[in-house]
Write a protein that holds these residues in place. Structure first.
Motif, PDB file in Angstrom:
ATOM      1  N   UNK A  19       0.578  -1.516   0.058  1.00 49.21           N
ATOM      2  CA  UNK A  19       0.083   0.009  -0.151  1.00 49.21           C
ATOM      3  C   UNK A  19       0.958   1.119  -0.219  1.00 49.21           C
ATOM      4  N   UNK A  20       2.050   1.328   0.998  1.00 50.81           N
ATOM      5  CA  UNK A  20       2.798   2.397   0.799  1.00 50.81           C
ATOM      6  C   UNK A  20       3.351   3.158  -0.999  1.00 50.81           C
ATOM      7  N   UNK A  21       3.203   1.611  -1.172  1.00 49.56           N
ATOM      8  CA  UNK A  21       4.185   2.306  -2.132  1.00 49.56           C
ATOM      9  C   UNK A  21       2.990   2.379  -3.535  1.00 49.56           C
ATOM     10  N   UNK A  22       2.041   2.107  -3.833  1.00 49.64           N
ATOM     11  CA  UNK A  22       0.892   2.492  -4.223  1.00 49.64           C
ATOM     12  C   UNK A  22       0.511   3.514  -4.636  1.00 49.64           C
ATOM     13  N   UNK A  23       0.575   4.293  -2.723  1.00 56.90           N
ATOM     14  CA  UNK A  23      -0.029   5.657  -2.679  1.00 56.90           C
ATOM     15  C   UNK A  23       1.528   6.397  -2.964  1.00 56.90           C
ATOM     16  N   UNK A  24       2.117   6.587  -3.111  1.00 55.04           N
ATOM     17  CA  UNK A  24       3.687   6.404  -3.171  1.00 55.04           C
ATOM     18  C   UNK A  24       3.456   7.257  -5.131  1.00 55.04           C
ATOM     19  N   UNK A  25       3.372   5.763  -5.384  1.00 56.94           N
ATOM     20  CA  UNK A  25       3.236   6.569  -6.961  1.00 56.94           C
ATOM     21  C   UNK A  25       2.344   6.935  -7.274  1.00 56.94           C
ATOM     22  N   UNK A  26       0.975   6.842  -6.570  1.00 54.54           N
ATOM     23  CA  UNK A  26      -0.250   8.081  -6.832  1.00 54.54           C
ATOM     24  C   UNK A  26       0.208   9.687  -6.514  1.00 54.54           C
ATOM     25  N   UNK A  27       0.832   9.477  -5.760  1.00 53.98           N
ATOM     26  CA  UNK A  27       1.434  10.510  -4.546  1.00 53.98           C
ATOM     27  C   UNK A  27       2.142  11.655  -5.645  1.00 53.98           C
ATOM     28  N   UNK A  28       3.517  10.906  -6.981  1.00 54.74           N
ATOM     29  CA  UNK A  28       4.113  11.108  -7.475  1.00 54.74           C
ATOM     30  C   UNK A  28       3.520  11.588  -8.580  1.00 54.74           C
ATOM     31  N   UNK A  29       2.612  11.025  -8.869  1.00 54.53           N
ATOM     32  CA  UNK A  29       1.621  11.577 -10.715  1.00 54.53           C
ATOM     33  C   UNK A  29       0.702  13.475  -9.934  1.00 54.53           C
ATOM     34  N   UNK A  30      -0.087  12.897  -9.072  1.00 51.06           N
ATOM     35  CA  UNK A  30      -0.768  14.073  -8.034  1.00 51.06           C
ATOM     36  C   UNK A  30       0.724  15.319  -8.037  1.00 51.06           C
ATOM     37  N   UNK A  31       1.466  15.390  -8.199  1.00 55.69           N
ATOM     38  CA  UNK A  31       3.010  16.256  -7.524  1.00 55.69           C
ATOM     39  C   UNK A  31       2.852  16.630  -8.770  1.00 55.69           C
ATOM     40  N   UNK A  32       3.615  16.092  -9.466  1.00 57.58           N
ATOM     41  CA  UNK A  32       4.045  16.078 -10.420  1.00 57.58           C
ATOM     42  C   UNK A  32       3.409  15.634 -11.767  1.00 57.58           C
TER      43      UNK A  32
END
Length: 311
Positions: free
Chosen positions: A160-173
């Motif tokens: 889950x932590x990695x899935x959230x990080x992937x979504x976070x990268x998409x959201x931020x960049x």
């Protein structure tokens, strides 16, 4: 000229720490930790951290550098380990990177950021965690698949932590997380000789089960209690295998036998993932089974020495 280094990778409980020390003694080296949990102070038993007696005077770097409630990212490791390699090399010694955290080692060797350009967004992470709590991991993973199918293919829904990080990268960049994965350099940043440790699966799983029992005997539960009572539950350190499994037990939601069985099971599953990662994403120069045949150690040392002496 690229700095010459030796890298030791492989699954948990296969003997990486011991080989790192033996190579450092034979080749005048110093060890750089490449395990994401050993950076945390006070977490010694559950991370199988090297003891002073085991170290035999060999200097170890990037161990006990963070408090359990502090974050430590792949980008942090990449920067810190690079500095250590240059420092150790400048003193005429051999940097020996030892660890089983594939993301760490890959970021160091192949200059991969793994989305490191995106700053953490705590509010976004909380929102994603709320989605997990209310709608489940499958739903969150499907959100990632809709935005970046390649990333979804490479990240398991349970991470889950990695899935959230992937979504976070998409959201931020505004960029796909998988695009950061593809930035990996073809040639390693350093002149690295990579040693992969492995052994028969049944033997490895037996060693893992025994290691868990020994950890429990030596105080693992006390370390888990420390995390449970003093560290915020969203801290990186609380996600470590061997610690998080005890939290439901402390809350009387889980029996002791089930808890121990989960620690063993999750450790075995992690070892399998580690082997898959290193076999698929690394150009390992030498795979060796020192569990089955410890006499190969001298050959490994000699091969390492030849690498260091080569042009």
């Amino acid at each position: 000229m690229k700095e010459k280094i030796i890298v030791i990778v492989g699954p948990t409980a296969v003997g990486k720490t011991s080989l790192g020390i033996q190579l450092a003694k034979a080749l005048d080296g110093e060890v750089i930790n490449g395990d994401s949990m050993q950076v945390y102070k006070q977490l010694d038993i559950g991370t199988a951290k090297v003891t002073e007696e085991e170290a035999k005077g060999i200097t170890h770097h990037l161990i006990d550098i963070k408090q359990p409630d502090e974050p430590y990212t792949v980008a942090d490791f990449k920067a810190d380990a690079t500095k250590k390699i240059k420092d150790i090399s400048s003193r005429g010694k051999v940097p020996i990177v030892v660890g089983g955290t594939g993301l760490y080692i890959e970021s160091l060797l192949y200059n991969v950021s793994h989305g490191g350009k995106a700053e953490p967004n705590d509010q976004f992470r909380e929102e994603m965690q709320q989605i997990v709590d209310e709608q489940g991991r499958d739903y969150l993973h499907q959100l990632l698949r809709e935005k970046d199918s390649s990333a979804a293919d490479s990240i398991h829904k349970n991470n889950v932590r990695r899935v959230i990080r992937a979504l976070e990268v998409i959201h931020e960049t505004g960029e796909l997380f998988s695009d950061f994965q593809s930035e990996r350099q073809l040639e390693p940043v350093f002149d690295a000789f990579i040693i992969g440790l492995t052994t028969d699966r049944d033997v490895l799983y037996k060693r893992i089960n025994e290691r868990v029992e020994n950890m429990i005997d030596n105080g693992l539960v006390d370390e888990a209690k420390l995390l449970y009572h003093t560290v915020p539950k969203d801290s990186q350190s609380t996600k470590g295998i061997g610690y998080k499994e005890f939290f439901p037990y402390f809350e009387t939601k889980q029996e002791w036998d089930e808890t121990v069985a989960l620690v063993k099971q999750h450790s075995r599953n992690y070892a399998k993932r580690q082997l898959t990662w290193f076999r698929n994403r690394f150009d390992v120069d030498l795979w060796v089974d020192l569990v089955a045949d410890s006499k190969q150690l001298e050959e490994v040392i000699e091969i390492g020495r030849k690498h260091l002496e080569s042009d």
